[in-house]
Every structure is written in structure tokens, then in C-alpha cells.
Design a protein around this motif. Structure first.
Motif, PDB file in Angstrom:
ATOM      1  N   PHE A 187      43.600  41.513  38.537  1.00  0.00           N
ATOM      2  CA  PHE A 187      43.642  41.614  39.992  1.00  0.00           C
ATOM      3  C   PHE A 187      42.736  42.746  40.472  1.00  0.00           C
ATOM      4  CE2 PHE A 187      47.959  39.807  39.157  1.00  0.00           C
ATOM      5  CZ  PHE A 187      47.765  38.613  39.828  1.00  0.00           C
ATOM      6  N   ASP A 188      42.406  42.692  41.756  1.00  0.00           N
ATOM      7  CA  ASP A 188      41.663  43.754  42.443  1.00  0.00           C
ATOM      8  C   ASP A 188      40.308  44.056  41.818  1.00  0.00           C
ATOM      9  OD1 ASP A 188      43.803  44.077  44.282  1.00  0.00           O
ATOM     10  OD2 ASP A 188      44.849  45.342  42.831  1.00  0.00           O
ATOM     11  N   ARG A 189      39.647  43.023  41.350  1.00  0.00           N
ATOM     12  CA  ARG A 189      38.321  43.186  40.744  1.00  0.00           C
ATOM     13  C   ARG A 189      37.252  42.935  41.798  1.00  0.00           C
ATOM     14  NH1 ARG A 189      37.757  44.563  35.404  1.00  0.00           N
ATOM     15  NH2 ARG A 189      35.751  43.540  35.631  1.00  0.00           N
ATOM     16  N   ARG A 226      40.226  35.230  45.782  1.00  0.00           N
ATOM     17  CA  ARG A 226      39.503  35.815  44.641  1.00  0.00           C
ATOM     18  C   ARG A 226      40.179  35.349  43.359  1.00  0.00           C
ATOM     19  NH1 ARG A 226      35.493  39.023  45.833  1.00  0.00           N
ATOM     20  NH2 ARG A 226      35.474  40.124  47.798  1.00  0.00           N
ATOM     21  N   VAL A 227      39.349  34.891  42.422  1.00  0.00           N
ATOM     22  CA  VAL A 227      39.848  34.375  41.153  1.00  0.00           C
ATOM     23  C   VAL A 227      39.096  35.073  40.029  1.00  0.00           C
ATOM     24  CG1 VAL A 227      40.238  32.318  39.765  1.00  0.00           C
ATOM     25  CG2 VAL A 227      40.231  32.130  42.260  1.00  0.00           C
ATOM     26  N   ASP A 255      34.234  42.353  41.162  1.00  0.00           N
ATOM     27  CA  ASP A 255      33.312  41.343  40.648  1.00  0.00           C
ATOM     28  C   ASP A 255      33.924  39.941  40.594  1.00  0.00           C
ATOM     29  OD1 ASP A 255      35.112  41.949  38.630  1.00  0.00           O
ATOM     30  OD2 ASP A 255      33.601  42.006  37.038  1.00  0.00           O
ATOM     31  N   ALA A 256      35.153  39.782  41.093  1.00  0.00           N
ATOM     32  CA  ALA A 256      35.802  38.467  41.078  1.00  0.00           C
ATOM     33  C   ALA A 256      35.121  37.532  42.069  1.00  0.00           C
ATOM     34  CB  ALA A 256      37.282  38.607  41.431  1.00  0.00           C
ATOM     35  N   PRO A 257      34.817  36.319  41.643  1.00  0.00           N
ATOM     36  CA  PRO A 257      34.220  35.357  42.569  1.00  0.00           C
ATOM     37  C   PRO A 257      35.147  35.095  43.758  1.00  0.00           C
ATOM     38  CG  PRO A 257      34.091  34.559  40.310  1.00  0.00           C
ATOM     39  CD  PRO A 257      34.967  35.776  40.296  1.00  0.00           C
ATOM     40  N   ALA A 258      34.560  34.949  44.933  1.00  0.00           N
ATOM     41  CA  ALA A 258      35.326  34.698  46.155  1.00  0.00           C
ATOM     42  C   ALA A 258      35.099  33.262  46.617  1.00  0.00           C
ATOM     43  CB  ALA A 258      34.907  35.674  47.238  1.00  0.00           C
ATOM     44  N   LEU A 259      36.180  32.593  46.934  1.00  0.00           N
ATOM     45  CA  LEU A 259      36.125  31.230  47.461  1.00  0.00           C
ATOM     46  C   LEU A 259      36.672  31.250  48.884  1.00  0.00           C
ATOM     47  CD1 LEU A 259      37.771  29.492  44.372  1.00  0.00           C
ATOM     48  CD2 LEU A 259      35.337  29.563  44.891  1.00  0.00           C
ATOM     49  N   SER A 260      36.151  30.401  49.729  1.00  0.00           N
ATOM     50  CA  SER A 260      36.675  30.275  51.078  1.00  0.00           C
ATOM     51  C   SER A 260      38.071  29.653  51.022  1.00  0.00           C
ATOM     52  CB  SER A 260      35.757  29.382  51.913  1.00  0.00           C
ATOM     53  OG  SER A 260      36.417  28.931  53.066  1.00  0.00           O
ATOM     54  N   THR A 261      39.046  30.332  51.593  1.00  0.00           N
ATOM     55  CA  THR A 261      40.415  29.802  51.600  1.00  0.00           C
ATOM     56  C   THR A 261      40.457  28.451  52.304  1.00  0.00           C
ATOM     57  OG1 THR A 261      41.370  32.012  51.540  1.00  0.00           O
ATOM     58  CG2 THR A 261      42.789  30.250  52.346  1.00  0.00           C
ATOM     59  N   MET A 262      39.741  28.320  53.412  1.00  0.00           N
ATOM     60  CA  MET A 262      39.759  27.053  54.146  1.00  0.00           C
ATOM     61  C   MET A 262      39.179  25.907  53.318  1.00  0.00           C
ATOM     62  SD  MET A 262      41.531  27.567  56.700  1.00  0.00           S
ATOM     63  CE  MET A 262      41.385  25.946  57.382  1.00  0.00           C
ATOM     64  N   MET A 312      43.247  26.260  27.908  1.00  0.00           N
ATOM     65  CA  MET A 312      43.118  26.633  29.303  1.00  0.00           C
ATOM     66  C   MET A 312      43.047  28.151  29.414  1.00  0.00           C
ATOM     67  SD  MET A 312      45.352  24.123  31.713  1.00  0.00           S
ATOM     68  CE  MET A 312      46.793  23.812  30.722  1.00  0.00           C
ATOM     69  N   ALA A 313      42.294  28.583  30.382  1.00  0.00           N
ATOM     70  CA  ALA A 313      42.119  30.015  30.623  1.00  0.00           C
ATOM     71  C   ALA A 313      43.205  30.534  31.559  1.00  0.00           C
ATOM     72  CB  ALA A 313      40.748  30.274  31.227  1.00  0.00           C
ATOM     73  N   LYS A 314      43.414  31.828  31.497  1.00  0.00           N
ATOM     74  CA  LYS A 314      44.356  32.505  32.383  1.00  0.00           C
ATOM     75  C   LYS A 314      43.555  33.138  33.517  1.00  0.00           C
ATOM     76  CE  LYS A 314      47.711  36.281  32.211  1.00  0.00           C
ATOM     77  NZ  LYS A 314      48.373  37.221  31.282  1.00  0.00           N
ATOM     78  N   TYR A 315      43.980  32.856  34.766  1.00  0.00           N
ATOM     79  CA  TYR A 315      43.287  33.377  35.938  1.00  0.00           C
ATOM     80  C   TYR A 315      44.239  34.217  36.774  1.00  0.00           C
ATOM     81  CZ  TYR A 315      39.598  30.031  34.903  1.00  0.00           C
ATOM     82  OH  TYR A 315      38.581  29.322  34.297  1.00  0.00           O
ATOM     83  N   PHE A 316      43.692  35.260  37.368  1.00  0.00           N
ATOM     84  CA  PHE A 316      44.399  36.109  38.306  1.00  0.00           C
ATOM     85  C   PHE A 316      43.877  35.730  39.689  1.00  0.00           C
ATOM     86  CE2 PHE A 316      44.219  38.176  34.256  1.00  0.00           C
ATOM     87  CZ  PHE A 316      45.487  38.723  34.098  1.00  0.00           C
ATOM     88  N   VAL A 317      44.756  35.188  40.510  1.00  0.00           N
ATOM     89  CA  VAL A 317      44.358  34.675  41.817  1.00  0.00           C
ATOM     90  C   VAL A 317      45.015  35.531  42.896  1.00  0.00           C
ATOM     91  CG1 VAL A 317      44.279  32.644  43.307  1.00  0.00           C
ATOM     92  CG2 VAL A 317      44.322  32.352  40.824  1.00  0.00           C
ATOM     93  N   GLN A 318      44.204  35.952  43.869  1.00  0.00           N
ATOM     94  CA  GLN A 318      44.769  36.733  44.965  1.00  0.00           C
ATOM     95  C   GLN A 318      44.068  36.419  46.271  1.00  0.00           C
ATOM     96  OE1 GLN A 318      43.233  40.534  42.957  1.00  0.00           O
ATOM     97  NE2 GLN A 318      43.626  41.180  45.073  1.00  0.00           N
ATOM     98  N   SER A 319      44.873  36.458  47.314  1.00  0.00           N
ATOM     99  CA  SER A 319      44.381  36.250  48.673  1.00  0.00           C
ATOM    100  C   SER A 319      45.457  36.780  49.602  1.00  0.00           C
ATOM    101  CB  SER A 319      44.132  34.770  48.937  1.00  0.00           C
ATOM    102  OG  SER A 319      43.682  34.573  50.263  1.00  0.00           O
ATOM    103  N   GLY A 320      45.126  37.745  50.424  1.00  0.00           N
ATOM    104  CA  GLY A 320      46.133  38.331  51.302  1.00  0.00           C
ATOM    105  C   GLY A 320      47.258  38.924  50.479  1.00  0.00           C
ATOM    106  N   THR A 321      48.488  38.508  50.773  1.00  0.00           N
ATOM    107  CA  THR A 321      49.644  39.016  50.020  1.00  0.00           C
ATOM    108  C   THR A 321      49.995  38.149  48.816  1.00  0.00           C
ATOM    109  OG1 THR A 321      51.225  37.822  51.425  1.00  0.00           O
ATOM    110  CG2 THR A 321      50.642  40.076  52.083  1.00  0.00           C
TER     111      THR A 321
END
Length: 110
Positions: free
Chosen positions: A72-74, A66-67, A76-83, A1-10
Motif C-alpha cells: 500500500f501507499d506506493r 492504485r494497484v 510507483d503504483a499504477p493508477a487506474l480511473s475509478t470510473m 495468481m499474484a497478490k495485489y494491494f488495491v487502494q482508493s479513498g478509504t
């Protein structure tokens, strides 16, 4: 499994997952655990969740998740709709609840 950095808001978390979508789902799950009684096995009451939120603060998501596998804070990170991710989490959670009910009903019928 890969390691992902996930961020959205706080919300900022590091997740090991099979895909970026699954990493985003896990991050949404973590955010939902703060406010919903999705799992009573943790033993946290509403009061303890409130106290924890006051101490640590609530992780609040914004409109996109963003994943990235690179950090973090990339930009070029792909963006997904939170909803969309929340909707998928809700569907998954509802399915699990139905399966749990079916198992419970089957066990009590036997």
C-alpha cells in the motif's frame, strides 16, 4: 495468481488475481456490495447493511484506484480511473445478469 494491494479513498484491500485490472474490478465489487443488492445469497437486508456501515464505516473510493504488487501507499503504483473500472464492473455485472436470466428462462421452458 499474484497478490495485489488495491487502494482508493478509504478502501484498502489485498486481492489475489490474474492481473492488476482484475484486482481493481474485485475491489470495486467489494465496494459495491456495501450498498447494492448484487447478491441476495448473503442474506443481508438493507437494514443489516446500514447497521454494518454504521459500525465499520463505508469504504469510499476516490477518482483513482492504485494497484501494486509491492504494498500500500506506493508512489510507483499504477493508477487506474475509478470510473473506468466501475464502468467495466457494470458491463460485466450486466452480462452476468443476462446470462442468469437466459439460464432461468431456459430452465423454465424445459
Amino acid at each position: 495468481m499474484a497478490k495485489y494491494f488495491v487502494q482508493s479513498g478509504t478502501l484498502r484491500t489485498t486481492v489475489q488475481a490474474e492481473s492488476s485490472r482484475k484486482a481493481a474490478l474485485w475491489a470495486v465489487h467489494q465496494a459495491m456490495l456495501q450498498v447494492l443488492p448484487v447478491d441476495d445469497s448473503d442474506g443481508q437486508s438493507a437494514e443489516s447493511k446500514t447497521e454494518s456501515a454504521a459500525t465499520r464505516g463505508i469504504r469510499v473510493m476516490d477518482q483513482i484506484v492504485r494497484v501494486s504488487e509491492l504494498g500500500f501507499d506506493r508512489d510507483d503504483a499504477p493508477a487506474l480511473s475509478t470510473m473506468e473500472v466501475v464502468q467495466q464492473w457494470n458491463e460485466m455485472f450486466a452480462t452476468l445478469a443476462r446470462l442468469q436470466q437466459m439460464l432461468h428462462d431456459g430452465a423454465t421452458a424445459a
